[in-house]
Design a protein around this motif. Sequence first.
Motif, PDB file in Angstrom:
ATOM      1  N   LEU A  18       0.830  -1.206   0.000  1.00  0.00           N
ATOM      2  CA  LEU A  18       0.000   0.000   0.000  1.00  0.00           C
ATOM      3  C   LEU A  18       0.864   1.255   0.000  1.00  0.00           C
ATOM      4  O   LEU A  18       0.509   2.254  -0.636  1.00  0.00           O
ATOM      5  CB  LEU A  18      -0.940   0.006   1.208  1.00  0.00           C
ATOM      6  N   MET A  19       2.006   1.192   0.675  1.00  0.00           N
ATOM      7  CA  MET A  19       2.888   2.353   0.714  1.00  0.00           C
ATOM      8  C   MET A  19       3.445   2.686  -0.668  1.00  0.00           C
ATOM      9  O   MET A  19       3.806   3.836  -0.917  1.00  0.00           O
ATOM     10  CB  MET A  19       4.021   2.154   1.730  1.00  0.00           C
ATOM     11  N   ALA A  27       0.585   9.082  -7.702  1.00  0.00           N
ATOM     12  CA  ALA A  27      -0.580   8.230  -7.437  1.00  0.00           C
ATOM     13  C   ALA A  27      -1.558   8.903  -6.479  1.00  0.00           C
ATOM     14  O   ALA A  27      -2.768   8.665  -6.553  1.00  0.00           O
ATOM     15  CB  ALA A  27      -0.128   6.885  -6.877  1.00  0.00           C
ATOM     16  N   MET A  28      -1.047   9.766  -5.608  1.00  0.00           N
ATOM     17  CA  MET A  28      -1.884  10.428  -4.600  1.00  0.00           C
ATOM     18  C   MET A  28      -2.258  11.861  -4.993  1.00  0.00           C
ATOM     19  O   MET A  28      -2.734  12.628  -4.164  1.00  0.00           O
ATOM     20  CB  MET A  28      -1.153  10.417  -3.253  1.00  0.00           C
ATOM     21  N   LYS A  29      -2.063  12.203  -6.240  1.00  0.00           N
ATOM     22  CA  LYS A  29      -2.284  13.574  -6.720  1.00  0.00           C
ATOM     23  C   LYS A  29      -3.661  14.118  -6.356  1.00  0.00           C
ATOM     24  O   LYS A  29      -3.804  15.295  -6.047  1.00  0.00           O
ATOM     25  CB  LYS A  29      -2.083  13.611  -8.239  1.00  0.00           C
ATOM     26  N   TYR A  30      -4.691  13.299  -6.406  1.00  0.00           N
ATOM     27  CA  TYR A  30      -6.046  13.784  -6.190  1.00  0.00           C
ATOM     28  C   TYR A  30      -6.531  13.545  -4.753  1.00  0.00           C
ATOM     29  O   TYR A  30      -7.712  13.675  -4.465  1.00  0.00           O
ATOM     30  CB  TYR A  30      -7.000  13.152  -7.203  1.00  0.00           C
ATOM     31  N   TYR A  90     -10.822   2.763  -5.889  1.00  0.00           N
ATOM     32  CA  TYR A  90      -9.727   2.008  -6.484  1.00  0.00           C
ATOM     33  C   TYR A  90      -8.474   2.865  -6.520  1.00  0.00           C
ATOM     34  O   TYR A  90      -8.536   4.070  -6.726  1.00  0.00           O
ATOM     35  CB  TYR A  90     -10.077   1.531  -7.904  1.00  0.00           C
ATOM     36  N   SER A  91      -7.356   2.218  -6.283  1.00  0.00           N
ATOM     37  CA  SER A  91      -6.041   2.839  -6.473  1.00  0.00           C
ATOM     38  C   SER A  91      -5.042   1.716  -6.710  1.00  0.00           C
ATOM     39  O   SER A  91      -5.122   0.655  -6.095  1.00  0.00           O
ATOM     40  CB  SER A  91      -5.643   3.710  -5.284  1.00  0.00           C
TER      41      SER A  91
END
Length: 167
Positions: A18-19, A27-30, A90-91
């Motif tokens: 997950l990290m 990936a965490m932009k939003y 989802y990610s």
Amino acid sequence: MTDRLRLRPLRESDRDHLMEIFSDPIAMKYYERTKSIQEAQDWIAWNHRNYHVYKVGLWAVVSAEDGHFLGQCGIVPQKVNDEILMEIGYSFIRDHWGKGFATEAARACLQHGFHTCEFPKMISLIDPNNKPSIAVAKRIGMERETQIMKWNRRIDIYSKSRIMEER
């Protein structure tokens, strides 16, 4: 479960996987920000509570071929205008983007939510600028319903009802 993917409950041993998502600024932009290791552990615990209370949560998405961790996808409760709605979220690890995994996993979750859990409606909460997530929602038959303020920003609600699914 799909031909290429298996969805299973998140495990403590998934924290480092997950990290790979949570520590990646692209990936965490939003999202509000990247997450710490402690927040990844809390994330797993939150999903375990959802499994117990709601019988759903985000699941690890792994390759059916070799069990390799690809990302996460599942159904989580979200409070929207004082109502609890079930969201498909989802990610994925960035190395696995562009291969259709998010659409495939989200479609499987939509089917599970409608046919196994019998939820009347499923939503996805998406930043209006997150074109890839919008594309996934549209590919599984969701349509933009409205925009709300959540998490101190504007969020679009994409949705699909079970009635529309059965047609």
